[in-house]
Design a protein around this motif. Structure first.
Motif, short mmCIF file in Angstrom:
data_model
loop_
_atom_site.label_atom_id
_atom_site.label_comp_id
_atom_site.label_asym_id
_atom_site.label_seq_id
_atom_site.Cartn_x
_atom_site.Cartn_y
_atom_site.Cartn_z
N THR A 195 0.84 -1.20 0.00
CA THR A 195 0.00 0.00 0.00
C THR A 195 0.87 1.24 0.00
N CYS A 196 1.91 1.24 0.80
CA CYS A 196 2.84 2.37 0.88
C CYS A 196 3.46 2.63 -0.48
N GLU A 197 3.96 1.61 -1.15
CA GLU A 197 4.59 1.78 -2.46
C GLU A 197 3.61 2.37 -3.47
N ASP A 198 2.36 1.90 -3.46
CA ASP A 198 1.35 2.44 -4.37
C ASP A 198 1.13 3.92 -4.13
N ARG A 199 0.99 4.31 -2.87
CA ARG A 199 0.75 5.72 -2.54
C ARG A 199 1.96 6.59 -2.90
N LEU A 200 3.16 6.08 -2.64
CA LEU A 200 4.37 6.84 -2.98
C LEU A 200 4.49 7.05 -4.49
N GLN A 201 4.15 6.04 -5.27
CA GLN A 201 4.21 6.18 -6.73
C GLN A 201 3.21 7.23 -7.22
N LEU A 202 2.02 7.27 -6.61
CA LEU A 202 1.04 8.31 -6.97
C LEU A 202 1.59 9.70 -6.65
N MET A 203 2.25 9.83 -5.51
CA MET A 203 2.83 11.11 -5.13
C MET A 203 3.93 11.51 -6.11
N ALA A 204 4.75 10.55 -6.52
CA ALA A 204 5.83 10.83 -7.47
C ALA A 204 5.26 11.35 -8.79
N LYS A 205 4.17 10.75 -9.25
CA LYS A 205 3.53 11.22 -10.48
C LYS A 205 2.93 12.61 -10.29
N GLU A 206 2.31 12.82 -9.13
CA GLU A 206 1.69 14.11 -8.83
C GLU A 206 2.72 15.24 -8.82
N ALA A 207 3.94 14.95 -8.40
CA ALA A 207 4.99 15.97 -8.31
C ALA A 207 5.40 16.47 -9.69
N GLN A 208 5.10 15.71 -10.72
CA GLN A 208 5.45 16.06 -12.10
C GLN A 208 6.96 16.30 -12.24
N LEU A 209 7.72 15.50 -11.54
CA LEU A 209 9.18 15.49 -11.62
C LEU A 209 9.64 14.05 -11.78
N ALA A 210 8.85 13.23 -12.45
CA ALA A 210 9.04 11.78 -12.45
C ALA A 210 10.48 11.33 -12.56
N GLU A 211 11.28 11.97 -13.44
CA GLU A 211 12.65 11.52 -13.59
C GLU A 211 13.55 11.95 -12.43
N ASP A 212 13.08 12.87 -11.61
CA ASP A 212 13.87 13.36 -10.49
C ASP A 212 13.28 12.98 -9.14
N VAL A 213 12.47 11.93 -9.09
CA VAL A 213 11.82 11.52 -7.85
C VAL A 213 12.19 10.07 -7.53
N LYS A 214 12.58 9.85 -6.28
CA LYS A 214 12.80 8.49 -5.78
C LYS A 214 11.87 8.30 -4.59
N THR A 215 11.33 7.10 -4.46
CA THR A 215 10.44 6.80 -3.33
C THR A 215 11.04 5.68 -2.48
N TYR A 216 10.76 5.77 -1.18
CA TYR A 216 11.28 4.80 -0.23
C TYR A 216 10.18 4.46 0.78
N CYS A 217 10.00 3.18 1.03
CA CYS A 217 9.11 2.72 2.08
C CYS A 217 9.95 1.81 2.97
N ARG A 218 10.10 2.20 4.22
CA ARG A 218 10.95 1.45 5.14
C ARG A 218 10.17 1.04 6.37
N ASN A 219 10.65 0.02 7.04
CA ASN A 219 10.08 -0.45 8.31
C ASN A 219 11.04 -0.09 9.42
N GLY A 220 10.50 0.38 10.54
CA GLY A 220 11.36 0.65 11.69
C GLY A 220 10.98 1.93 12.41
N ASN A 221 11.92 2.43 13.17
CA ASN A 221 11.74 3.66 13.93
C ASN A 221 11.88 4.84 12.97
#
Length: 151
Positions: A62-88
């Motif tokens: 779910t996190c990865e899906d939402r992050l990908q939507l945000m990356a598209k929304e930013a309209q900087l697709a080639e300059d956006v990296k997304t990360y979903c991590r577990n932990g503190n």
């Protein structure tokens, strides 16, 4: 110093919306790479260890899906990296800052005070104390009595 890498940290809440808008604006204005991070912190949230790995996997998808939507929304697709991590959250944020040589962190705040703040702590405050780069903390609508659409 002009930032080359901007890290936006999100919990996907309404309170992160103003910080998101600012992070995207800064990335566009400075021609910076935008990194988007969400940390899944399940510690203390579940009493069913047998389902924990399954729940973490589902949350990650779910996190990865939402992050990908945000990356598209930013309209900087080639300059956006997304990360979903577990932990503190504060530790994972600071670790990513070091791994990616981030120049600026943009994070929203819930503005908790009193007992809630003492019990739950503040991710933004912890990051501010431990990160070795500038941290821009942006108030969310809860502090201002406004409402914003969810991301």
């Amino acid at each position: 110093m002009v930032p080359k890498k901007i890290l936006f940290c999100t919990d996907f809440s309404d309170n992160s919306c103003p910080a998101w808008e600012l992070a995207v604006s800064y990335a566009k204005a400075f021609g910076a790479q935008l990194l988007i991070l969400h940390v899944i912190d399940f510690l203390g949230h579940f009493d069913w260890p047998e389902r924990l790995l399954e729940i973490i996997k589902e949350a990650g998808e779910t996190c990865e899906d939402r992050l990908q939507l945000m990356a598209k929304e930013a309209q900087l697709a080639e300059d956006v990296k997304t990360y979903c991590r577990n932990g503190n959250a504060p530790r994972e944020i600071v670790a990513l800052v070091q791994e990616e040589s981030v120049d600026l962190i943009v994070v929203g705040t819930h503005g908790r005070t009193g007992v809630k703040h003492l019990v739950m702590g503040s991710v933004a405050r912890s990051v501010l104390r431990t990160a070795h780069c500038p941290v821009l903390i942006v108030e969310g609508p809860a502090e201002k009595g406004e409402s914003m659409p969810a991301l």
